[in-house]
Design an enzyme around this catalytic site. Sequence first.
Site, PDB file in Angstrom:
ATOM      1  N   ARG A  92       0.855  -1.185   0.000  1.00  0.00           N
ATOM      2  CA  ARG A  92       0.000   0.000   0.000  1.00  0.00           C
ATOM      3  C   ARG A  92       0.895   1.239   0.000  1.00  0.00           C
ATOM      4  NH1 ARG A  92      -2.489   2.977   4.727  1.00  0.00           N
ATOM      5  NH2 ARG A  92      -3.923   4.411   3.726  1.00  0.00           N
ATOM      6  N   HIS A 136      -2.635  10.893   0.917  1.00  0.00           N
ATOM      7  CA  HIS A 136      -2.066  10.697   2.246  1.00  0.00           C
ATOM      8  C   HIS A 136      -1.428  12.020   2.665  1.00  0.00           C
ATOM      9  CE1 HIS A 136      -0.697   7.269   5.083  1.00  0.00           C
ATOM     10  NE2 HIS A 136      -0.385   8.401   5.689  1.00  0.00           N
ATOM     11  N   GLU A 181      -7.113   8.512   6.474  1.00  0.00           N
ATOM     12  CA  GLU A 181      -7.348   9.175   7.762  1.00  0.00           C
ATOM     13  C   GLU A 181      -7.788  10.630   7.638  1.00  0.00           C
ATOM     14  OE1 GLU A 181      -4.084   8.623  10.454  1.00  0.00           O
ATOM     15  OE2 GLU A 181      -4.215   6.446  10.375  1.00  0.00           O
ATOM     16  N   ASN A 309      -7.480   1.870  10.024  1.00  0.00           N
ATOM     17  CA  ASN A 309      -6.161   2.005  10.637  1.00  0.00           C
ATOM     18  C   ASN A 309      -6.350   1.968  12.142  1.00  0.00           C
ATOM     19  OD1 ASN A 309      -5.207   2.392   8.073  1.00  0.00           O
ATOM     20  ND2 ASN A 309      -4.478   4.494   8.395  1.00  0.00           N
ATOM     21  N   TYR A 311      -4.322   1.896  15.947  1.00  0.00           N
ATOM     22  CA  TYR A 311      -3.094   1.999  16.737  1.00  0.00           C
ATOM     23  C   TYR A 311      -3.317   1.859  18.235  1.00  0.00           C
ATOM     24  CZ  TYR A 311      -0.641   3.337  12.531  1.00  0.00           C
ATOM     25  OH  TYR A 311      -0.089   3.312  11.281  1.00  0.00           O
ATOM     26  N   GLU A 382      -3.561  -0.091   8.169  1.00  0.00           N
ATOM     27  CA  GLU A 382      -2.356   0.258   8.946  1.00  0.00           C
ATOM     28  C   GLU A 382      -2.507  -0.283  10.355  1.00  0.00           C
ATOM     29  OE1 GLU A 382      -1.220   4.420   9.182  1.00  0.00           O
ATOM     30  OE2 GLU A 382      -1.583   4.668   7.033  1.00  0.00           O
TER      31      GLU A 382
HETATM   32  C1  FCB Z   1      -1.041   7.154  10.822  1.00  0.00           C
HETATM   33  C2  FCB Z   1      -0.616   7.688   9.460  1.00  0.00           C
HETATM   34  C3  FCB Z   1       0.729   7.183   9.006  1.00  0.00           C
HETATM   35  C4  FCB Z   1       1.710   7.105  10.143  1.00  0.00           C
HETATM   36  C5  FCB Z   1       1.125   6.326  11.288  1.00  0.00           C
HETATM   37  C6  FCB Z   1       2.055   6.133  12.452  1.00  0.00           C
HETATM   38  O1  FCB Z   1      -1.877   8.080  11.430  1.00  0.00           O
HETATM   39  O2  FCB Z   1      -1.563   7.346   8.498  1.00  0.00           O
HETATM   40  O3  FCB Z   1       1.181   8.000   7.973  1.00  0.00           O
HETATM   41  O4  FCB Z   1       2.094   8.372  10.528  1.00  0.00           O
HETATM   42  O5  FCB Z   1      -0.036   6.971  11.747  1.00  0.00           O
END
Ligand code: FCB
Length: 478
Positions: A92, A136, A181, A309, A311, A382
């Site tokens: 990607r 992006h 995002e 995405n 985290y 992600e």
């Molecule tokens: C996300 C972004 C990516 C990177 C990661 C850690 O928010 O999409 O570009 O910065 O975090």
Amino acid sequence: MSNPANPPAVGVLDQGPELTFPPGFLWGAATAAYQIEGAATEGGRTPSIWDTFSHAEGRTVGGHTGDVACDHYHRMPSDVRLMADLGLRSYRFSVSWPRVQPGGAGPVNQEGMDFYRRLVDELLAHGVEPWLTLYHWDLPQPLEDAGGWPARDTAARFADYAQLVADAVGDRVKYFTTLNEPWCSAFLGYGSGVHAPGRSDGADAVRAGHHLMLGHGLAVQALRTARPAAQLGITVNLYPVTPAGDSPQDADAARRIDGLANRFFLDPVLRGAYPADLRADLRAVTDFGHVRDGDLAVISTPLDMVGVNYYSRHVVAAPVEGVEREAYWRAQSCWPGSEDVRFVTRGVPVTDMDWEIDAPGLLETLERVHRDYTDLPLYITENGSAFVDAVADGRVDDPDRLAYFDSHLRAAHAAISAGVPLKGYFAWSLMDNFEWAWGYTKRFGMVYVDYDSQARIPKSSARWYAEVIRRNGLAAAQ
Ligand code: FCB
């Protein structure tokens, strides 16, 4: 730091049974143009908002910029070989808008587009499925000068650009993500201002969010016409939002942040409406006068898949009664209308970004999207973590990152077992890169980048991931 003389064996950190993923599960890794390409002024590329922002005084740690980054623009063929060596099934990447359409208007810059033609060809020649993200975060600077995402016309410009990309490489690219995002583009770019273009105005952030989604919808319509067989989607960054305590006030704080972080985008895109409670929370910020008849129908144009995405989790508490945050803080918040909500840390392990490690939150997020919003295929576009890395004897051992991937893949597998149509997983990131306002100080890569020599060193997590892909699953605990 692990002892380099005694590196962890591949798979030793597995914490559960052997798990197999469905046949055809799409294993990949992700990057973004401004974070890796460099060559900022070559081949006809013109500045994006991230060039301007990173070159401005005091905006990024150490004044770091993406001028050179990982020099991927010049090293693309060997980077693709590296992907093939790791056995990636998909890659990607994002297209740099100001590289292929300098200034954000007018005809294609063929030299810039040729880079992506070569990249796509190279990927296909190595059996790696190209997954193309159109946006992006690198808006051409002249479009920002004309008002940026708070201006409605930017949405139309984005659809034109999508058309150019579809015409050039759409015959060989099956998967398209429109936006990466949009929350970050809107609320970090125009709310807190910690991302480009660095403006701080709550109403502008809300307008930007709307026009980003409008641009997404228009782009989907253009792509659908140009490439009927393509798989089209958007990528949103989602967080479970948990109240810190049992009080109704904490629950309300969680409802508010969930509205701004998640439902602001999920509801218009997948249900064709803004949530009523979110509109009420934003009453003092905007009257939503920027929303025109028909916009939400465009925004909710049917998709083929949704990218998530993931985290971390947000844990929030009600404002302390009688204590208002300083005017400075309120003016630069990425939570317009809810500036006084407190973000709480629970003391659980965190990454080098100070983000709490919360694999169950991934399962929760995927189940929610499937249960509450859509039957469409979902992809984790992600997921990953920053940790401090060190090279020793030419190796980089990163047991913490490996454990993060392992636990989140177990959560992804649990989601599939629970009936979520999860079809793929993209590790963030293929290699260390320019981490936005943090510059090069945060390393998310599975491949280490020595920024002096541009050498690439696959970390132990990369070797482990290659094995995961090879066996289409996780090994049992040893
Ligand atoms: C996300 C972004 C990516 C990177 C990661 C850690 O928010 O999409 O570009 O910065 O975090």
